[in-house]
Every structure is written in C-alpha cells, then in structure tokens.
Design an enzyme around this catalytic site. Structure first.
Site, PDB file in Angstrom:
ATOM      1  N   GLU A  67      -4.953  -1.151   0.790  1.00  0.00           N
ATOM      2  CA  GLU A  67      -6.035  -1.847   1.363  1.00  0.00           C
ATOM      3  C   GLU A  67      -7.104  -0.932   1.489  1.00  0.00           C
ATOM      4  O   GLU A  67      -8.215  -1.439   1.534  1.00  0.00           O
ATOM      5  CB  GLU A  67      -5.359  -2.168   2.700  1.00  0.00           C
ATOM      6  CG  GLU A  67      -4.498  -3.268   2.797  1.00  0.00           C
ATOM      7  CD  GLU A  67      -3.499  -3.465   3.831  1.00  0.00           C
ATOM      8  OE1 GLU A  67      -3.509  -4.780   4.242  1.00  0.00           O
ATOM      9  OE2 GLU A  67      -3.049  -2.585   4.607  1.00  0.00           O
ATOM     10  N   GLU A 126       4.475  -5.463   1.765  1.00  0.00           N
ATOM     11  CA  GLU A 126       5.053  -5.736   3.374  1.00  0.00           C
ATOM     12  C   GLU A 126       5.995  -6.759   3.300  1.00  0.00           C
ATOM     13  O   GLU A 126       6.976  -6.708   4.345  1.00  0.00           O
ATOM     14  CB  GLU A 126       3.717  -5.970   4.016  1.00  0.00           C
ATOM     15  CG  GLU A 126       2.791  -4.798   4.199  1.00  0.00           C
ATOM     16  CD  GLU A 126       1.754  -4.576   3.040  1.00  0.00           C
ATOM     17  OE1 GLU A 126       1.017  -3.583   3.149  1.00  0.00           O
ATOM     18  OE2 GLU A 126       1.903  -5.373   2.053  1.00  0.00           O
TER      19      GLU A 126
END
Length: 214
Positions: free
Chosen positions: A53, A74
C-alpha cells in the site's frame, strides 16, 4: 483499536479534507500521495499488505525481476486491506484485477505485476538502480512548476467527473507553465529556422536517426 485509530486521526491535516474517519495507515498513505514532489519506489523483496500500500501511494514503482513479489493478503487473515489498498489498486489495475488481487490474496511476481499495470516496469536487478537514477535526474532537472502542473493534470484524470472536466484541469495546469522559458523558446525558433517543422526537415531527421540505429 478502533477508538485508538479515531483518536489519532487528524481532521485538520495537510491534504485539505476531513480526515477524522480514516486510520493512521490511511493518513500516511494520503500524505505520501499528496506530496508535491515526484515519488519513485525501487522495489525488491516481498511487499505484502501495508508495504504494498505504501508503494502504491507513490507516483511510480519499478521492481527487480526475480526478486520482487507483491500481494494484498489480508483476506487470508479474515479482513480486507485497510491502508488504502482498496482505493489505490483499482486506479492502477482496474476493478476486476483489484478484486482478484485482494480476494485471492496471492503473491504476484514483478513481471506479472508489470503486465497488470501494478508497477511501471520490471527490470533486471542489475539495471534497476541505473534506470531509476537516470529517470530521477531527468525529472529533477525540470522546473518545479512543471512537476506541479503535470501531477495536477494527470491526477485530474482519476478524479474528474468527465473528460471535459479533466481537459479543463489540464488547461488550468498548462497555464501554470506557459509561456516556456526564454531559452526554450530560442531553441524552438532555431529549430524552426533550420526547417525542423517542414516535411524535408523531418525526413532528414528520420534518415539521420535510422543511420545511427544501423
């Protein structure tokens, strides 16, 4: 944890919007994304979750072949990306591929990431530093207002509601760098005087270029 995230969020941050509902990782991503400078990531190793990210928050990404893998894993932990991944990834690879990356949770090598548009280029590891350094030096030689204008205009492509609106933002950004510096104008005048914009001049330039290649 949710309360801690809310307490750390600052509604009066430098990005100009209300950040009271975002978490610290998202705030950091937003800071990086909003920097006026051009930001370039050189990637080697495994970038999973937050690391990926952060890389996506930068303007450009270049990765070493055979040494770089990217993922948003995730969902394998029962959650979804929470540091900007669900917002940044679709801008790079499109909605369908973003869902593939996020819901699948798999590692992608540099070559596949390049094909998806996730990174700018996958380069042999021994060429990565030289390529990025050359690009960075070329960008650093530009006038600061050119960088500001380019980032604003390109950014409008993702945020504008229509092509017409985006073109308006491009026109506004162009106004910030026009006219060109006197030295550039003089070079253009010299080029035109040397037939650079004529059919014959362009053919001569093409022939010279082909001779160098041969």
């Amino acid at each position: 944890m949710a309360a801690t995230f809310a307490e750390l969020a600052n509604p009066d941050a430098m990005t100009g919007g209300d950040e009271s509902l975002i978490n610290p990782m998202q705030k950091l991503m937003l800071r990086l994304h909003a920097l006026p400078q051009v930001t370039i990531a050189k990637l080697t190793g495994r970038l999973r979750g937050g690391g990926n990210e952060l890389a996506m928050a930068l303007d450009m990404r270049f990765a070493a072949m055979g040494r770089t893998w990217l993922a948003q894993p995730e969902t394998r932990m029962g959650i979804i990306p929470g540091g900007g991944g669900t917002q940044l990834l679709p801008l790079l690879v499109g909605r369908a591929r973003a869902l593939e990356v996020i819901l699948g949770g798999n590692l992608f090598d540099a070559e596949e990431a390049e094909r998806y548009g996730w990174i700018n280029r996958a380069l042999p590891a021994e060429e990565l530093d030289g390529f990025v350094d050359t690009l960075a030096r070329r960008i650093a030689a530009l006038r600061p207002e050119q960088i500001t204008a380019a980032k604003a205009a390109v950014g409008a492509a993702a945020t504008s509601g229509s092509l017409l609106e985006g073109l308006g933002e491009e026109s506004k950004a162009l106004g910030g760098v026009y006219p060109a510096p006197d030295a550039v104008v003089e070079r253009m005048r010299a080029a035109v005087a040397a037939d650079a914009q004529t059919r014959e001049g362009e053919l001569d330039h093409l022939e010279a270029s082909l001779d160098r290649i041969a």
